[in-house]
Design an enzyme around this catalytic site. Structure first.
Site, PDB file in Angstrom:
ATOM      1  N   TYR A   1       0.822  -1.224   0.000  1.00 35.11           N
ATOM      2  CA  TYR A   1       0.000   0.000   0.000  1.00 35.11           C
ATOM      3  C   TYR A   1       0.850   1.266   0.000  1.00 35.11           C
ATOM      4  O   TYR A   1       1.853   1.333   0.703  1.00 35.11           O
ATOM      5  CB  TYR A   1      -0.900   0.023   1.240  1.00 35.11           C
TER       6      TYR A   1
ATOM      7  N   TRP B   1       1.158   5.619  -1.906  1.00 37.20           N
ATOM      8  CA  TRP B   1       0.864   6.536  -3.024  1.00 37.20           C
ATOM      9  C   TRP B   1       1.903   6.461  -4.140  1.00 37.20           C
ATOM     10  O   TRP B   1       1.609   6.804  -5.268  1.00 37.20           O
ATOM     11  CB  TRP B   1       0.752   7.972  -2.507  1.00 37.20           C
TER      12      TRP B   1
HETATM   13  N1  MGD Z   1      -1.962   8.712  12.150  1.00 39.98           N
HETATM   14  C1  MGD Z   1      -2.369   8.722  10.886  1.00 39.98           C
HETATM   15  N2  MGD Z   1      -1.796   7.892   9.996  1.00 39.98           N
HETATM   16  C2  MGD Z   1      -2.202   7.912   8.703  1.00 39.98           C
HETATM   17  C3  MGD Z   1      -3.227   8.778   8.280  1.00 39.98           C
HETATM   18  C4  MGD Z   1      -3.815   9.642   9.243  1.00 39.98           C
HETATM   19  O1  MGD Z   1      -4.732  10.418   8.938  1.00 39.98           O
HETATM   20  N3  MGD Z   1      -3.358   9.587  10.529  1.00 39.98           N
HETATM   21  N4  MGD Z   1      -3.610   8.791   6.972  1.00 39.98           N
HETATM   22  C5  MGD Z   1      -3.398   7.572   6.206  1.00 39.98           C
HETATM   23  C6  MGD Z   1      -3.594   7.787   4.783  1.00 39.98           C
HETATM   24  S1  MGD Z   1      -5.117   8.448   4.349  1.00 39.98           S
HETATM   25  C7  MGD Z   1      -2.711   7.421   3.839  1.00 39.98           C
HETATM   26  S2  MGD Z   1      -3.164   7.521   2.193  1.00 39.98           S
HETATM   27  C8  MGD Z   1      -1.408   6.851   4.192  1.00 39.98           C
HETATM   28  C9  MGD Z   1      -0.288   7.278   3.240  1.00 39.98           C
HETATM   29  O2  MGD Z   1       0.775   6.406   3.350  1.00 39.98           O
HETATM   30  P1  MGD Z   1       1.826   6.175   2.170  1.00 39.98           P
HETATM   31  O3  MGD Z   1       1.144   6.280   0.848  1.00 39.98           O
HETATM   32  O4  MGD Z   1       2.550   4.928   2.464  1.00 39.98           O
HETATM   33  O5  MGD Z   1       2.766   7.439   2.344  1.00 39.98           O
HETATM   34  P2  MGD Z   1       3.834   8.090   1.371  1.00 39.98           P
HETATM   35  O6  MGD Z   1       4.726   8.901   2.211  1.00 39.98           O
HETATM   36  O7  MGD Z   1       3.141   8.806   0.259  1.00 39.98           O
HETATM   37  O8  MGD Z   1       4.626   6.825   0.828  1.00 39.98           O
HETATM   38  C10 MGD Z   1       4.974   6.634  -0.499  1.00 39.98           C
HETATM   39  C11 MGD Z   1       6.358   6.041  -0.556  1.00 39.98           C
HETATM   40  O9  MGD Z   1       6.664   5.727  -1.912  1.00 39.98           O
HETATM   41  C12 MGD Z   1       7.988   6.157  -2.199  1.00 39.98           C
HETATM   42  N5  MGD Z   1       8.078   6.394  -3.652  1.00 39.98           N
HETATM   43  C13 MGD Z   1       7.765   7.504  -4.353  1.00 39.98           C
HETATM   44  N6  MGD Z   1       7.974   7.309  -5.670  1.00 39.98           N
HETATM   45  C14 MGD Z   1       8.422   6.041  -5.804  1.00 39.98           C
HETATM   46  C15 MGD Z   1       8.802   5.237  -6.932  1.00 39.98           C
HETATM   47  O10 MGD Z   1       8.744   5.649  -8.073  1.00 39.98           O
HETATM   48  N7  MGD Z   1       9.214   3.968  -6.662  1.00 39.98           N
HETATM   49  C16 MGD Z   1       9.281   3.449  -5.403  1.00 39.98           C
HETATM   50  N8  MGD Z   1       9.699   2.201  -5.252  1.00 39.98           N
HETATM   51  N9  MGD Z   1       8.907   4.187  -4.329  1.00 39.98           N
HETATM   52  C17 MGD Z   1       8.481   5.452  -4.535  1.00 39.98           C
HETATM   53  C18 MGD Z   1       8.180   7.399  -1.372  1.00 39.98           C
HETATM   54  O11 MGD Z   1       9.549   7.683  -1.187  1.00 39.98           O
HETATM   55  C19 MGD Z   1       7.449   7.009  -0.086  1.00 39.98           C
HETATM   56  O12 MGD Z   1       8.303   6.373   0.814  1.00 39.98           O
HETATM   57  O13 MGD Z   1      -1.082   7.227   5.527  1.00 39.98           O
HETATM   58  C20 MGD Z   1      -2.085   6.848   6.456  1.00 39.98           C
HETATM   59  N10 MGD Z   1      -1.600   7.072   7.815  1.00 39.98           N
HETATM   60  N1  MGD Z   2      -0.878  18.670   1.632  1.00 41.24           N
HETATM   61  C1  MGD Z   2      -1.359  17.415   1.697  1.00 41.24           C
HETATM   62  N2  MGD Z   2      -2.586  17.156   1.213  1.00 41.24           N
HETATM   63  C2  MGD Z   2      -3.093  15.890   1.275  1.00 41.24           C
HETATM   64  C3  MGD Z   2      -2.341  14.821   1.809  1.00 41.24           C
HETATM   65  C4  MGD Z   2      -1.050  15.129   2.324  1.00 41.24           C
HETATM   66  O1  MGD Z   2      -0.333  14.240   2.833  1.00 41.24           O
HETATM   67  N3  MGD Z   2      -0.596  16.418   2.248  1.00 41.24           N
HETATM   68  N4  MGD Z   2      -2.858  13.544   1.827  1.00 41.24           N
HETATM   69  C5  MGD Z   2      -3.980  13.235   0.953  1.00 41.24           C
HETATM   70  C6  MGD Z   2      -4.669  12.006   1.397  1.00 41.24           C
HETATM   71  S1  MGD Z   2      -3.921  10.507   1.134  1.00 41.24           S
HETATM   72  C7  MGD Z   2      -5.896  12.026   1.957  1.00 41.24           C
HETATM   73  S2  MGD Z   2      -6.642  10.546   2.415  1.00 41.24           S
HETATM   74  C8  MGD Z   2      -6.621  13.272   2.186  1.00 41.24           C
HETATM   75  C9  MGD Z   2      -7.282  13.244   3.559  1.00 41.24           C
HETATM   76  O2  MGD Z   2      -8.105  14.302   3.727  1.00 41.24           O
HETATM   77  P1  MGD Z   2      -8.814  14.514   5.153  1.00 41.24           P
HETATM   78  O3  MGD Z   2      -9.204  13.245   5.727  1.00 41.24           O
HETATM   79  O4  MGD Z   2      -9.884  15.489   4.892  1.00 41.24           O
HETATM   80  O5  MGD Z   2      -7.630  15.200   5.947  1.00 41.24           O
HETATM   81  P2  MGD Z   2      -7.279  15.670   7.418  1.00 41.24           P
HETATM   82  O6  MGD Z   2      -6.288  16.753   7.215  1.00 41.24           O
HETATM   83  O7  MGD Z   2      -6.901  14.518   8.254  1.00 41.24           O
HETATM   84  O8  MGD Z   2      -8.599  16.260   8.088  1.00 41.24           O
HETATM   85  C10 MGD Z   2      -9.470  17.155   7.465  1.00 41.24           C
HETATM   86  C11 MGD Z   2     -10.243  17.967   8.468  1.00 41.24           C
HETATM   87  O9  MGD Z   2     -11.057  17.129   9.287  1.00 41.24           O
HETATM   88  C12 MGD Z   2     -11.060  17.682  10.598  1.00 41.24           C
HETATM   89  N5  MGD Z   2     -11.451  16.651  11.569  1.00 41.24           N
HETATM   90  C13 MGD Z   2     -10.698  15.642  12.050  1.00 41.24           C
HETATM   91  N6  MGD Z   2     -11.415  14.888  12.934  1.00 41.24           N
HETATM   92  C14 MGD Z   2     -12.646  15.443  13.003  1.00 41.24           C
HETATM   93  C15 MGD Z   2     -13.842  15.141  13.733  1.00 41.24           C
HETATM   94  O10 MGD Z   2     -13.937  14.159  14.486  1.00 41.24           O
HETATM   95  N7  MGD Z   2     -14.930  15.946  13.516  1.00 41.24           N
HETATM   96  C16 MGD Z   2     -14.893  17.011  12.680  1.00 41.24           C
HETATM   97  N8  MGD Z   2     -16.004  17.728  12.514  1.00 41.24           N
HETATM   98  N9  MGD Z   2     -13.769  17.343  12.002  1.00 41.24           N
HETATM   99  C17 MGD Z   2     -12.673  16.563  12.151  1.00 41.24           C
HETATM  100  C18 MGD Z   2      -9.664  18.178  10.789  1.00 41.24           C
HETATM  101  O11 MGD Z   2      -9.594  19.132  11.822  1.00 41.24           O
HETATM  102  C19 MGD Z   2      -9.370  18.775   9.423  1.00 41.24           C
HETATM  103  O12 MGD Z   2      -9.809  20.118   9.391  1.00 41.24           O
HETATM  104  O13 MGD Z   2      -5.732  14.379   2.100  1.00 41.24           O
HETATM  105  C20 MGD Z   2      -4.972  14.376   0.895  1.00 41.24           C
HETATM  106  N10 MGD Z   2      -4.338  15.667   0.775  1.00 41.24           N
HETATM  107 MO    MO Z   3      -5.130   8.844   2.023  1.00 45.47          MO
END
Ligand code: MGD
Ligand code: MGD
Ligand code: MO
Length: 799
Positions: A129, A131
């Protein structure tokens, strides 16, 4: 390149970008954070200039030169020293030994073949898993899945961290998950029609910088500005004020995290009490309201779900709730929630609640009304989808049926063979012996990293492809150096965005880094599946084939795309798409003629299917269920609810070492936002180093004191690279501000098995004494290579 002396199909597959192929026109490139013009001098990126058609380019472009040329790039294949000698050791603590590509590939091929022979395909975990990159050909995870499928299969993953709870509950309620994954009301429609836009979780400007697969034009900030300019009232229900525009048309309703379901139930109860439910719509378009209504009125459990009841839970004054109920029914109302709300214990409930409330208001299917999710989560939301023609590499289907929910990673490693519930069925965890990860960072993304670190010691082999020495790379046995997108040719595209962007390789790969596809092709050659893996195509031919397939698909839908050479020379293409109809418009006109995919064909306010699963953590209708860790269960030991939002300074853990993210650190640590009240109680000032901890772990952060966050809540963004003080010890303090040493590794519910990362209580205190620190982004320690590269193990022939 040759493998064992023989060229692959006579067609070389280059590790370097296709500099030989024509690169006409100005250099152009794409990333998840947008399109840009690379400025390159002597093979090095010196600047990423925003694309001329982008109305809101991401500041993260400024981080690219520092990231691409970081000191922490992986430049040669490396193996963990004790693993190479076959003497155990400990992942994450041992030094690495750099080895030749031939040795590394032989080792990995041997491990794959041996694992498969001894334990079957299920023992190879290739879920991987993450991005990875925006390029659709060199998407590492997709290529890995294709490769492992060619080998006969692997244990895979299902669902995602982003919206895993919604993804499971929405099909039971409205027939599919398109309210999260597909077309929702456009910014144009909202500006034209919506009187009240209720945003649970706001619309964080930082998040809409991102779109998986890239974008040519960031439209969300402009979209929301147009909505406000049109006079739409925007209500930001959020523990955080700043995640909606600072504008007189925005009302901030501070709320306790994890309590939105109670607010939604009370809003429904207010409509019910006032006789303001659209009973005609409910009768025509829904089933199960009798059960829900009985619960709201307290007939089921003796608790009337009034505004006063919700005030005690949410912290939102009863009067604000009754006012809000009146406002919602006074005009056209669109309700949304960020994905963050469902990355929590019982995260299914607020989403079901939003749909039920929208059904009571009766505007589902009307322009600018009803519900839709993801505004403020990713860039595409509010734009126009194209249901065809996205260039994408299609992996061979996985012949092995095992698919583990992504958020059950550590459980899988710790409990091989054990049963678990998932969406109405019982499954068993596979007995994984080899973990293969390319394009993701589980030591960023998973919850309770100390637990994962223990689980991760169990497999016999861990293989990682990475451009950088990430925490996950450091936890591997074999690390294979991957190129970044700038070092190869690709195409950025996503069905949520009208742009196609040529990603032209313009930078020289560092050291011996190779494309993931090149690496996997060399392994495929060793394992006798080269033809199946490459289809006889080198990278350039594969890119062309991917584009041509999309071109045929688009042409079939009346959208001519230029021929590949013309597209590549011009560098980008924008589809011209007609405005879409409002979601569920056909269903609204006639539920009988355009039924939903639910058992009843209608919106299920009570689901007999979900009820029949018998899960106490996900009953048959939207229900207030108290999370295990939230304000209501706070104690003196752990008084603070920690939210871990997405970082505004990077993409997850990507770009952490450079530019914007590096500049944001406080004393080298991730900033943590603390409310003014909590800061005062603890004598905390801006810039202090803080210790944040609970029973699961401890991390060190830099303090940011704020009036814009509800007291009792702190914010620590995800993605600071996990840096345990002593990688050789269990539960060692983390030095750099990674929230996942604190989060709970429990599911949102047995229905979804999704992450519950937002349901976390912690303690916070100021650290007066000097605290140890280490550079999180430096390469690991290297040991001297063994006297000679060990002779390549002769991999057993592939069956
Ligand atoms: N506490 C907490 N944890 C969370 C979340 C949260 O809200 N709270 N959000 C979750 C969510 S929504 C998501 S989507 C995940 C994201 O988790 P990940 O998608 O695992 O996070 P990234 O840092 O985007 O990891 C991508 C990795 O791919 C590598 N990479 C980039 N390009 C290439 C390539 O071309 N080849 C190879 N082999 N590698 C490459 C990058 O260096 C990086 O290490 O995290 C989750 N974790
Ligand atoms: N710059 C940047 N943008 C990203 C990403 C990144 O790593 N960097 N990651 C991308 C990815 S993989 C994802 S999944 C999306 C995720 O997108 P989201 O899930 O929307 O992202 P968050 O920033 O965790 O939270 C969004 C909002 O929800 C509010 N919130 C959190 N908990 C609660 C709650 O219990 N109640 C209410 N009412 N509000 C709450 C937070 O305060 C925040 O304002 O973002 C994407 N966009
Ligand atoms: Mo995500």
């Amino acid at each position: 390149m040759t493998v064992h002396g023989a060229p692959i199909h006579g067609a070389p597959i280059h590790g370097a970008p296709i500099h030989g192929a024509p690169i006409h026109g100005a250099p152009i490139h794409g990333a998840h954070w947008g399109t840009f013009r690379p400025r390159v001098e002597d093979g090095r990126l010196v600047a990423a200039v925003p694309f001329e058609h982008d109305r809101d380019p991401s500041p993260l472009l400024g981080s690219l030169p520092g990231a691409v040329h970081a000191a922490g790039r992986v430049t040669r294949p490396a193996a963990r020293a004790p693993w190479l000698r076959g003497t155990g050791g400990r992942r994450g603590a041992d030094p690495f030994v750099e080895v030749s590509w031939d040795t590394a590939l032989d080792l990995v091929a041997g491990a794959l073949a041996g694992t498969r022979e001894r334990h079957g395909p299920e023992a190879i975990f290739g879920g991987s898993y993450g991005w990875a990159s925006a390029g659709r050909l060199h998407h590492a995870r997709t290529q890995l899945h294709h490769f492992l499928a060619c080998l006969g299969g692997f244990s895979g993953q299902v669902s995602n961290y982003s919206y895993g709870a919604a993804d499971r509950i929405l099909p039971h309620v409205v027939g599919d998950a398109s309210a999260v994954t597909g077309q929702v009301a456009t910014w144009d429609d909202i500006a034209a029609e919506t009187d009240t836009f209720l945003l649970l979780g706001g619309a964080p400007a930082k998040n809409v910088q991102m779109e998986s697969g890239g974008t040519g034009d960031h439209l969300a900030r402009d979209g929301l500005a147009r909505v406000l300019a049109a006079g739409t009232r925007v209500v930001n229900v959020n523990p955080v004020r700043g995640d909606a525009p600072d504008h007189p048309g925005v009302q901030w309703v501070p709320i306790r995290p994890g309590s939105d379901t109670a607010l939604l139930l009370a809003l429904m109860r207010c409509l019910d009490a006032d006789g303001a439910v659209d009973e005609g719509f409910v009768a025509r378009a829904t089933v199960g309201d009798a059960r829900l209504r009985a619960y709201l009125r307290g007939h089921a459990d003796g608790v009337d779900k009034t505004a006063a009841w919700a005030e005690a839970i949410t912290g939102v004054p009863a009067e604000t709730i009754t006012d809000l109920a009146r406002r919602l029914r006074s005009g056209r109302t669109l309700i949304t929630a960020t994905w963050a709300l469902q990355r929590a214990e019982h995260g299914e409930q607020p989403y079901w609640g939003v749909i039920a409330l929208a059904a009571y208001l009766g505007q589902i299917g009307l322009r600018g009304g009803g519900f839709g999710f993801g505004y403020g989560c990713v860039g595409r939301t509010g734009g126009t989808y194209r249901p065809f023609g996205t260039p994408a590499f299609h992996p061979r289907p996985n012949p092995c049926p095992v698919r583990v929910p992504v958020a059950r990673l550590a459980d899988m490693l710790l409990q091989p063979g054990e049963p678990y519930d998932f969406d109405g069925a019982v499954h068993r965890y596979p007995d994984v012996r080899l973990v293969y990860w390319a394009g993701g960072n589980p030591f960023h993304h998973h919850q309770d990293l100390n637990r994962l670190a223990r689980a991760w010691q169990r497999p016999e082999t861990v293989v990682v492809h990475e451009p950088w020495w990430t925490p996950t790379a450091r936890m591997a046995d074999v690390v294979l150096p991957a190129t970044t997108t700038l070092e190869r040719d690709d195409i950025a595209a996503t069905s949520g965005d009208p742009w196609l962007v040529a990603m032209k390789g313009t930078v020289d790969p560092p050291g011996e880094a190779r494309n993931d596809r090149t690496i996997l092709a060399a392994l495929a050659e060793r394992l006798g599946v080269a033809d199946a893996y490459t289809g006889g195509r080198d990278d350039a031919a594969a890119l062309r084939a991917m584009y041509e397939e999309a071109r045929r698909s688009a042409a079939g839908r009346g959208h001519p795309l230029p021929a590949f050479d013309a597209f590549w020379a011009h560098g980008h293409h924008r589809y011209d798409l007609p405005a879409p109809p409002p979601p569920l418009a056909a269903f609204r006109r006639s539920p009988a003629d355009a039924p939903l995919g639910t058992p009843s064909g209608r919106i299920e306010l009570f689901s007999a299917t979900v009820d029949g699963f018998g899960y106490d953590d996900c009953p048959g209708h939207p229900t207030w269920l108290e999370p295990t860790e939230w304000a209501g269960t706070a104690t003196a030991r752990t008084p603070i609810h920690l939210l871990s939002p997405q970082p505004g300074t990077r993409l997850h853990s990507q770009l952490d070492m450079a530019g914007v993210s590096a500049a944001s650190k406080i004393a080298g640590r991730e900033p943590c936002v603390v409310s003014r009240r909590d800061a005062q109680e603890r004598g905390v000032a801006d810039g202090d180093v803080l210790r944040v901890w609970n029973a699961r772990g401890e991390t060190h952060v830099g303090a940011v004191v704020s009036d814009g966050v509800v007291p009792g809540v702190a914010l620590l963004a995800t993605g600071a690279w996990w840096t345990p003080l002593d990688p050789g010890a269990d539960d060692s303090p983390e030095l750099h501000g990674n929230p996942n040493v604190l989060t709970r590794d429990v599911p949102a519910s047995r229905l979804s098995q999704a992450t519950a990362a937002q349901s976390v209580l912690v303690a916070i205190e100021r650290v007066a004494a000097p605290v140890p620190y280490r550079d999180p982004h430096a390469p690991p320690a290297f040991a001297d290579p063994p006297p000679a590269d060990p002779p390549p193990a002769d991999p057993p022939p592939w069956p």
